[in-house]
Design a protein around this motif. Sequence first.
Motif, PDB file in Angstrom:
ATOM      1  N   LEU A  76      47.319 130.243  58.474  1.00  0.00           N
ATOM      2  CA  LEU A  76      46.067 130.995  58.478  1.00  0.00           C
ATOM      3  C   LEU A  76      46.171 132.264  57.636  1.00  0.00           C
ATOM      4  O   LEU A  76      45.189 132.692  57.032  1.00  0.00           O
ATOM      5  N   SER A  77      47.351 132.845  57.560  1.00  0.00           N
ATOM      6  CA  SER A  77      47.542 134.074  56.776  1.00  0.00           C
ATOM      7  C   SER A  77      47.295 133.862  55.289  1.00  0.00           C
ATOM      8  O   SER A  77      47.083 134.824  54.552  1.00  0.00           O
ATOM      9  N   ARG A  78      47.270 132.597  54.835  1.00  0.00           N
ATOM     10  CA  ARG A  78      47.012 132.286  53.425  1.00  0.00           C
ATOM     11  C   ARG A  78      45.661 131.574  53.272  1.00  0.00           C
ATOM     12  O   ARG A  78      45.469 130.738  52.407  1.00  0.00           O
ATOM     13  N   LEU A  79      44.714 131.970  54.113  1.00  0.00           N
ATOM     14  CA  LEU A  79      43.413 131.319  54.139  1.00  0.00           C
ATOM     15  C   LEU A  79      42.688 131.453  52.802  1.00  0.00           C
ATOM     16  O   LEU A  79      42.090 130.489  52.306  1.00  0.00           O
ATOM     17  N   GLN A  80      42.711 132.641  52.210  1.00  0.00           N
ATOM     18  CA  GLN A  80      42.050 132.854  50.919  1.00  0.00           C
ATOM     19  C   GLN A  80      42.611 131.889  49.869  1.00  0.00           C
ATOM     20  O   GLN A  80      41.858 131.230  49.133  1.00  0.00           O
ATOM     21  N   GLU A  81      43.905 131.770  49.815  1.00  0.00           N
ATOM     22  CA  GLU A  81      44.547 130.879  48.850  1.00  0.00           C
ATOM     23  C   GLU A  81      44.172 129.424  49.099  1.00  0.00           C
ATOM     24  O   GLU A  81      43.932 128.654  48.154  1.00  0.00           O
ATOM     25  N   SER A  82      44.107 129.037  50.359  1.00  0.00           N
ATOM     26  CA  SER A  82      43.789 127.641  50.686  1.00  0.00           C
ATOM     27  C   SER A  82      42.369 127.291  50.248  1.00  0.00           C
ATOM     28  O   SER A  82      42.120 126.218  49.688  1.00  0.00           O
ATOM     29  N   PHE A  83      41.420 128.209  50.467  1.00  0.00           N
ATOM     30  CA  PHE A  83      40.044 127.958  50.044  1.00  0.00           C
ATOM     31  C   PHE A  83      39.930 127.912  48.519  1.00  0.00           C
ATOM     32  O   PHE A  83      39.200 127.086  47.970  1.00  0.00           O
ATOM     33  N   GLU A  84      40.634 128.783  47.831  1.00  0.00           N
ATOM     34  CA  GLU A  84      40.569 128.794  46.370  1.00  0.00           C
ATOM     35  C   GLU A  84      41.108 127.490  45.786  1.00  0.00           C
ATOM     36  O   GLU A  84      40.513 126.925  44.863  1.00  0.00           O
ATOM     37  N   LEU A  85      42.232 127.020  46.304  1.00  0.00           N
ATOM     38  CA  LEU A  85      42.805 125.769  45.817  1.00  0.00           C
ATOM     39  C   LEU A  85      41.852 124.609  46.066  1.00  0.00           C
ATOM     40  O   LEU A  85      41.616 123.769  45.178  1.00  0.00           O
ATOM     41  N   PHE A  86      41.277 124.568  47.260  1.00  0.00           N
ATOM     42  CA  PHE A  86      40.357 123.489  47.615  1.00  0.00           C
ATOM     43  C   PHE A  86      39.113 123.524  46.733  1.00  0.00           C
ATOM     44  O   PHE A  86      38.651 122.493  46.239  1.00  0.00           O
ATOM     45  N   ARG A  87      38.578 124.724  46.509  1.00  0.00           N
ATOM     46  CA  ARG A  87      37.396 124.879  45.662  1.00  0.00           C
ATOM     47  C   ARG A  87      37.674 124.451  44.225  1.00  0.00           C
ATOM     48  O   ARG A  87      36.847 123.770  43.597  1.00  0.00           O
ATOM     49  N   ASP A  88      38.825 124.828  43.700  1.00  0.00           N
ATOM     50  CA  ASP A  88      39.123 124.617  42.281  1.00  0.00           C
ATOM     51  C   ASP A  88      39.668 123.231  41.972  1.00  0.00           C
ATOM     52  O   ASP A  88      39.855 122.896  40.799  1.00  0.00           O
ATOM     53  N   GLY A 139      33.232 133.743  47.357  1.00  0.00           N
ATOM     54  CA  GLY A 139      34.618 133.466  47.011  1.00  0.00           C
ATOM     55  C   GLY A 139      35.629 134.332  47.719  1.00  0.00           C
ATOM     56  O   GLY A 139      36.805 134.340  47.347  1.00  0.00           O
ATOM     57  N   LYS A 140      35.205 135.045  48.774  1.00  0.00           N
ATOM     58  CA  LYS A 140      36.116 135.930  49.488  1.00  0.00           C
ATOM     59  C   LYS A 140      36.028 135.688  50.989  1.00  0.00           C
ATOM     60  O   LYS A 140      34.940 135.607  51.549  1.00  0.00           O
ATOM     61  N   VAL A 141      37.188 135.590  51.632  1.00  0.00           N
ATOM     62  CA  VAL A 141      37.229 135.449  53.084  1.00  0.00           C
ATOM     63  C   VAL A 141      38.339 136.339  53.622  1.00  0.00           C
ATOM     64  O   VAL A 141      39.395 136.497  53.007  1.00  0.00           O
ATOM     65  N   ARG A 142      38.075 136.973  54.752  1.00  0.00           N
ATOM     66  CA  ARG A 142      39.068 137.807  55.400  1.00  0.00           C
ATOM     67  C   ARG A 142      38.994 137.561  56.890  1.00  0.00           C
ATOM     68  O   ARG A 142      38.036 136.951  57.395  1.00  0.00           O
ATOM     69  N   LEU A 143      40.003 138.046  57.603  1.00  0.00           N
ATOM     70  CA  LEU A 143      40.044 137.934  59.053  1.00  0.00           C
ATOM     71  C   LEU A 143      39.847 139.318  59.646  1.00  0.00           C
ATOM     72  O   LEU A 143      40.522 140.276  59.243  1.00  0.00           O
ATOM     73  N   ILE A 144      38.914 139.435  60.581  1.00  0.00           N
ATOM     74  CA  ILE A 144      38.637 140.722  61.220  1.00  0.00           C
ATOM     75  C   ILE A 144      38.790 140.588  62.729  1.00  0.00           C
ATOM     76  O   ILE A 144      38.721 139.489  63.280  1.00  0.00           O
ATOM     77  N   GLU A 145      38.996 141.710  63.383  1.00  0.00           N
ATOM     78  CA  GLU A 145      39.172 141.734  64.834  1.00  0.00           C
ATOM     79  C   GLU A 145      37.818 141.792  65.538  1.00  0.00           C
ATOM     80  O   GLU A 145      36.933 142.572  65.157  1.00  0.00           O
TER      81      GLU A 145
END
Length: 326
Positions: free
Chosen positions: A297-309, A10-16
């Motif tokens: 893309l900066s709201r990727l976590q929110e987009s996945f949570e909405l889609f999942r729920d 349930g967690k996603v982040r962006l790394i370099e």
Amino acid sequence: MLIGDMYAPGKVRLIEVPEPVLPSEPPHGCSGQIVFQPETTCLCGSDLPYFNGWNEWPIELGHSLHEMIGTVVATNGKKWKTGDRVLAVPVAQQGLAERFILDENRAISVATNVPEEQALMAQPLGTVIFALKKLPSLLDRDVVVVGQGPMGQLFNAALRNLGARQVIGIDLVQNRLETSPQMGATATICNANTDPVTEVKKILGGRLPDVVIECVGHADQQFNLCIDLCRPEGQILFFGVPPEKINDLRWRDLFFKNISVYTSVGPDFSRDFPLAMQWIKEGRINVAPIITHRFPLSRLQESFELFRDRKEGVLKVIVTFPALGK
């Protein structure tokens, strides 16, 4: 550059990470490669297992995104040139990155007479077309589509386009069914508190459908419901990605009903995706009703949570990359 890291359930982040380096010559057996830069992308139900965390396949950097339109920023082949805009499908769904290397044949041209987010739907629609080609003629046949998420909605539209008589959409979530008639469903059933077999028989005058399509898959798969819904000697198309094992599958019931089962994975880049783009370009299918939410893309976590729920009537979630604004 940035790449996706699904570092916990349930967690996603962006790394370099370093930029990909395109070799001067393609590897043996490959006609050419491109460095692809995603710009307009969208989430798919098959991305959710990676986001939720599972142990059937490894979760790696770049998981999970695979429906995308963007720009060719470099190439060592001849099919595309720098600056071309293409629809591309990364290998193993590892497209959650600002740029990545891809075989040039895993990309197709983009229709320019429709909004780009609608042209993007040619990727999921292409998988639907590939699946439906496996079935006998759908003209004048009654079909039930179990699952009215984005893929189920695209099946509704494709089935009507191919001449199905009745297209009945079934889902546990009522607000998804509100979109189904716009996408081609002739009737809908919310099976949260209703027996879907009884309701289907009412709609079809006591009959069961010729074809049942499973569009749920994963841990929530509905194979047994499809067996109950399908008429004797009918067909089930299991489109949803199944779990590794379905322990309670009633195979004997399927056996004694003489039901044929079809599965589908791996569309043809030379046929299925281009045909889907053609259908959208020519207006044979209107995909606009399934595009419900948009995030940077900066709201990727929110987009996945909405889609999942499955909240706010969500169907297709568009995620735009920073490069789109350049």
